[in-house]
Design a protein around this motif. Structure first.
Motif, PDB file in Angstrom:
ATOM      1  N   GLY A 372      67.695  34.738  66.391  1.00  0.00           N
ATOM      2  CA  GLY A 372      69.300  34.408  66.425  1.00  0.00           C
ATOM      3  C   GLY A 372      69.406  33.302  65.587  1.00  0.00           C
ATOM      4  O   GLY A 372      68.509  34.261  63.925  1.00  0.00           O
ATOM      5  N   GLU A 373      69.468  32.507  64.349  1.00  0.00           N
ATOM      6  CA  GLU A 373      69.161  32.584  62.826  1.00  0.00           C
ATOM      7  C   GLU A 373      68.224  32.138  62.260  1.00  0.00           C
ATOM      8  O   GLU A 373      67.549  32.271  61.003  1.00  0.00           O
ATOM      9  CB  GLU A 373      70.531  31.700  62.128  1.00  0.00           C
ATOM     10  CG  GLU A 373      71.880  32.309  62.000  1.00  0.00           C
ATOM     11  CD  GLU A 373      73.553  31.564  61.172  1.00  0.00           C
ATOM     12  OE1 GLU A 373      73.168  30.516  61.439  1.00  0.00           O
ATOM     13  OE2 GLU A 373      74.080  32.219  60.592  1.00  0.00           O
ATOM     14  N   LEU A 408      71.629  25.475  59.672  1.00  0.00           N
ATOM     15  CA  LEU A 408      71.529  26.308  60.610  1.00  0.00           C
ATOM     16  C   LEU A 408      73.224  25.665  60.918  1.00  0.00           C
ATOM     17  O   LEU A 408      74.131  26.371  61.070  1.00  0.00           O
ATOM     18  CB  LEU A 408      70.670  26.246  62.014  1.00  0.00           C
ATOM     19  CG  LEU A 408      69.461  26.846  61.803  1.00  0.00           C
ATOM     20  CD1 LEU A 408      68.698  26.811  63.313  1.00  0.00           C
ATOM     21  CD2 LEU A 408      69.402  28.731  61.961  1.00  0.00           C
ATOM     22  N   ARG A 409      73.331  24.104  60.799  1.00  0.00           N
ATOM     23  CA  ARG A 409      74.512  23.603  60.432  1.00  0.00           C
ATOM     24  C   ARG A 409      75.244  22.577  59.389  1.00  0.00           C
ATOM     25  O   ARG A 409      74.944  21.478  59.815  1.00  0.00           O
ATOM     26  CB  ARG A 409      74.490  22.855  61.921  1.00  0.00           C
ATOM     27  CG  ARG A 409      74.865  23.785  63.254  1.00  0.00           C
ATOM     28  CD  ARG A 409      74.188  22.624  64.344  1.00  0.00           C
ATOM     29  NE  ARG A 409      75.820  21.806  64.727  1.00  0.00           N
ATOM     30  CZ  ARG A 409      75.927  20.631  65.282  1.00  0.00           C
ATOM     31  NH1 ARG A 409      74.544  20.196  66.145  1.00  0.00           N
ATOM     32  NH2 ARG A 409      76.408  19.974  65.183  1.00  0.00           N
ATOM     33  N   GLU A 490      76.640  27.255  72.961  1.00  0.00           N
ATOM     34  CA  GLU A 490      76.746  27.559  71.835  1.00  0.00           C
ATOM     35  C   GLU A 490      75.506  27.338  70.858  1.00  0.00           C
ATOM     36  O   GLU A 490      75.336  26.726  69.348  1.00  0.00           O
ATOM     37  CB  GLU A 490      77.359  26.434  71.420  1.00  0.00           C
ATOM     38  CG  GLU A 490      78.756  26.215  70.962  1.00  0.00           C
ATOM     39  CD  GLU A 490      79.763  25.134  71.175  1.00  0.00           C
ATOM     40  OE1 GLU A 490      78.889  23.836  70.504  1.00  0.00           O
ATOM     41  OE2 GLU A 490      80.887  25.230  71.953  1.00  0.00           O
ATOM     42  N   ASP A 491      74.306  27.339  71.775  1.00  0.00           N
ATOM     43  CA  ASP A 491      72.783  26.864  70.975  1.00  0.00           C
ATOM     44  C   ASP A 491      72.637  27.743  70.149  1.00  0.00           C
ATOM     45  O   ASP A 491      72.588  29.600  69.789  1.00  0.00           O
ATOM     46  CB  ASP A 491      71.514  27.277  72.279  1.00  0.00           C
ATOM     47  CG  ASP A 491      70.749  26.501  71.741  1.00  0.00           C
ATOM     48  OD1 ASP A 491      70.234  26.363  70.848  1.00  0.00           O
ATOM     49  OD2 ASP A 491      69.630  26.299  73.081  1.00  0.00           O
ATOM     50  N   HIS A 492      72.444  27.340  68.724  1.00  0.00           N
ATOM     51  CA  HIS A 492      71.489  27.779  67.461  1.00  0.00           C
ATOM     52  C   HIS A 492      70.196  27.942  67.217  1.00  0.00           C
ATOM     53  O   HIS A 492      70.122  28.472  65.762  1.00  0.00           O
ATOM     54  CB  HIS A 492      72.489  27.455  66.163  1.00  0.00           C
ATOM     55  CG  HIS A 492      71.969  25.821  66.109  1.00  0.00           C
ATOM     56  ND1 HIS A 492      72.458  24.677  66.706  1.00  0.00           N
ATOM     57  CD2 HIS A 492      71.270  25.422  65.655  1.00  0.00           C
ATOM     58  CE1 HIS A 492      71.395  24.118  66.645  1.00  0.00           C
ATOM     59  NE2 HIS A 492      71.632  24.289  65.413  1.00  0.00           N
ATOM     60  N   PRO A 495      69.660  31.160  71.036  1.00  0.00           N
ATOM     61  CA  PRO A 495      70.772  31.293  71.882  1.00  0.00           C
ATOM     62  C   PRO A 495      70.961  32.410  73.159  1.00  0.00           C
ATOM     63  O   PRO A 495      69.614  32.619  73.570  1.00  0.00           O
ATOM     64  CB  PRO A 495      70.817  32.939  70.580  1.00  0.00           C
ATOM     65  CG  PRO A 495      70.382  32.294  69.779  1.00  0.00           C
ATOM     66  CD  PRO A 495      68.252  32.054  69.984  1.00  0.00           C
ATOM     67  N   GLY A 518      75.488  22.511  72.766  1.00  0.00           N
ATOM     68  CA  GLY A 518      75.052  22.982  71.925  1.00  0.00           C
ATOM     69  C   GLY A 518      73.339  22.661  72.689  1.00  0.00           C
ATOM     70  O   GLY A 518      73.096  22.230  74.125  1.00  0.00           O
ATOM     71  N   HIS A 519      72.595  23.271  71.905  1.00  0.00           N
ATOM     72  CA  HIS A 519      70.862  22.657  71.713  1.00  0.00           C
ATOM     73  C   HIS A 519      70.422  21.494  72.559  1.00  0.00           C
ATOM     74  O   HIS A 519      69.869  21.374  73.230  1.00  0.00           O
ATOM     75  CB  HIS A 519      70.075  22.973  71.056  1.00  0.00           C
ATOM     76  CG  HIS A 519      68.335  23.787  71.424  1.00  0.00           C
ATOM     77  ND1 HIS A 519      67.818  24.741  71.642  1.00  0.00           N
ATOM     78  CD2 HIS A 519      68.048  22.687  70.479  1.00  0.00           C
ATOM     79  CE1 HIS A 519      67.445  24.033  71.852  1.00  0.00           C
ATOM     80  NE2 HIS A 519      66.345  23.069  71.594  1.00  0.00           N
TER      81      HIS A 519
END
Length: 606
Positions: A372-373, A408-409, A490-492, A495, A518-519
């Protein structure tokens, strides 16, 4: 003679006095910080600019490719002009009293434009749509450049998004209707208070900006967070082992050992009683143990991944077995703790050690081919720069890792607090999850270098024998115990498509579940909240392609916690009398949450 009557100060006078006090605090803080900054700069001398992240080079490569195709660039520019022309028509129609459809609208869930004036006020609606049009075209232009390698393209996309987020009109006083109104109402006091908040954050960050996300003074470990009753029954240099007090007369014969990530603290699973996974598990009849990692300093620079397994997970397994007399246990790992748990299970399989009878993985990567990112921050040049920095002080500072995750967010974890704290001049709101989020931990240099290189750069964990730990070559396919994987859509950070490929590396029975959100929120999702739901396949089949798995999965309402409980009980339903931590083989060292978890980063390492 009567005493003279003392009148309360008039509101105007009180406001002036408050402003004068704030001005004085600002002046004092600014002077102090300016002097400290000048002294630091004088000591460092003139330093040439550096590009440790490789951002400048990535954008130079992108510009070369972009300018090499002038027709494509001209086409993008014309599309931008056309959208602005449409916006002009839209604005004229609004001026005439019509209600045309917007040319550009914020994405669902974009909280930056929730104030009603972004829609109702002609000027602010124009500013908002103008920004959204520009943001879309900037992003489309740089992401559509042909000929860039994958790593450079991801870096350009990521940092372009950071730039786009930073220039949002919501981040500036004159173009944010809520800030504009507050500035008029308070006669600018919000900006003065906000500047004072900014200086305070720089002051507490020792010259670096450390944005406060919550009122940390509102929380105390063991008082209103991490409150589940228990005892510290074992400790070594690397961790404390907590055992929780039972709430049922009978408990599962297999104790449950939780391995949290050492990049954060364990009490994300024990924030409050109503959303504590630990408390809920205790109430379901589990004898729950959790590892509380030490917050390492320079003296632990030489601690490696081997040590985290041997002095961490394996030492905890030994202690749980001795403390309870059980022959087998269940184990669960969260995020990086799951990566360590997977490594440990493969190690134990090689050693014919069957004491862990099942493994549960909360949003855990075993296959790092698609990180991921986070992959934007991990390449050979950046890892070398990071290793050089860690070599100087022996560890990675937790605030640096926290800053990476916040990027990341950025809109939720950076800019929303910039607006609240510095533009609106408000104090951060007390929020237990953000209190935990700000309570980062350091990472030993040796361990973190191994982790970045072996997992992210080389993706060696999925290669049989690619990683050697404590003299054993690790092969995930040798894991034979049943495993449960819970990932989130929605885990950043981990993923779900990557966690799915990692689950495929294990040859035993695996139940893969995909939760909502998410995470963090997707894991800390108690049944009582009845939120998000989860996807699961009734047949438990795991096709090679993750999308094929999802097509055959059904969405279930509620929390994955209850699904996991049914799964783990199916592995072994036998029960024994409840285990009191004070009556085990070990002497109680202190009450939960213990002392290791209380070491905070705002206290300098010694």
């Amino acid at each position: 003679m009567a005493a003279p009557k003392i009148e309360a100060p008039k509101p105007e006078l009180a406001n002036h006095q408050e402003m004068a006090k704030t001005y004085a605090e600002v002046a004092q803080r600014a002077s102090k910080l300016l002097n400290a900054h000048m002294q630091r700069e004088m000591k460092k001398g003139i330093q040439p600019p550096s590009d440790e992240l490789g951002v400048a080079q990535a954008f130079m490569d992108m510009m070369n490719k972009l300018l090499a195709n002038p027709y494509r660039l001209a086409q993008n520019q014309m599309n931008l002009v056309w959208d602005y022309f449409s916006l002009w028509q839209h604005s004229m129609q609004r001026m005439w009293g019509l209600s045309p459809d917007a040319v550009a609208s914020p994405a669902t869930g974009d909280k930056r434009f929730k104030h009603e004036d972004w829609q109702d006020h002609f000027l602010f609606d124009f500013v908002k749509q103008s920004y959204l049009i520009a943001a879309r075209h900037i992003h489309d232009t740089v992401s559509g450049v042909e000929g860039l390698d994958e790593g450079t393209q991801k870096k350009v996309n990521f940092y372009t998004r950071q730039y786009i987020d930073a220039i949002a009109p919501s981040n500036f006083a004159l173009t944010n209707p809520e800030v504009f109104q507050e500035t008029i109402r308070s006669h600018g006091q919000n900006l003065i208070k906000g500047f004072n908040n900014l200086l305070q954050d720089v002051e507490e960050g020792d010259g670096s900006l450390r944005i406060r996300m919550t009122d940390t003074s509102a929380f105390e470990l063991g008082k209103n967070v991490a409150t589940t009753p228990g005892k510290v029954v074992f400790q070594n240099e690397l961790m404390q082992l907590l055992q929780y007090t039972p709430t049922t007369a009978k408990v599962s014969s297999r104790p449950l050992l939780i391995v949290p990530p050492w990049i954060n603290k364990y009490y994300v699973l024990d924030l409050r009683e109503k959303n504590s996974y630990i408390k809920w598990s205790v109430d379901q009849g589990h004898t729950v143990f959790v590892i509380s990692w030490v917050n390492p300093d320079v003296k632990m620079a030489g601690k490696g991944f081997d040590d985290y397994m041997s002095e961490g997970v394996l030492a905890a397994v030994d202690a749980v077995i001795e403390q309870t007399g059980a022959k087998e246990i269940n184990a669960a790992g969260y995020c990086l703790g799951g990566t360590l748990l997977g490594t440990t299970l493969a190690y134990m399989a090689a050693k014919k050690d069957k004491r862990i009878a099942s493994g549960t993985f909360f949003t855990s990567l075993l296959d790092f081919s698609q990180p991921g990112e986070l992959g934007v921050f991990i390449d050979e040049e950046q890892v070398q720069a990071l290793e050089k920095k860690m070599a100087e002080r022996g560890y990675l500072e937790g605030s640096e890792m926290a800053g990476t995750f916040n990027m990341l967010r950025a809109n939720d974890l950076i800019w929303s607090f910039v607006v609240n704290n510095y533009l609106l001049g408000k104090d951060p709101f007390p929020f237990d999850l953000l209190y935990w989020n700000s309570d980062s931990t350091r990472l030993p240099a040796k361990m973190h270098s191994f982790y970045l290189r072996k997992m992210y750069l080389e993706n060696a964990l999925v290669k049989p024998g690619g990683v050697e730990v404590c003299g054993v070559k690790i092969d995930l396919s040798k894991i034979k115990v049943p495993c449960y994987f819970i990932s989130t859509v929605e885990d950043h950070i981990a993923p779900w498509k990557s966690t799915y490929t990692g689950a495929q590396r294990i040859s035993s029975d695996v139940r893969f579940v995909l939760g909502g959100s998410g995470h963090i929120a997707g894991i800390v999702n108690p049944p009582a909240a009845n939120k998000y739901g989860f996807w699961v396949r009734d047949d438990d089949k795991r096709p090679e392609d993750c999308e094929a798995w999802l097509e055959g999965a059904k969405h279930q309402a509620g929390s994955w916690w209850t699904d996991w409980q049914a799964w783990v009980k199916a592995q072994d339903s036998t029960e024994v009398a409840a285990r009191d931590p004070a009556k085990g083989k070990f002497k109680v060292l202190e009450d939960a949450p213990g002392s290791y978890v209380k070491a905070r980063l705002d206290k300098s390492p010694k």
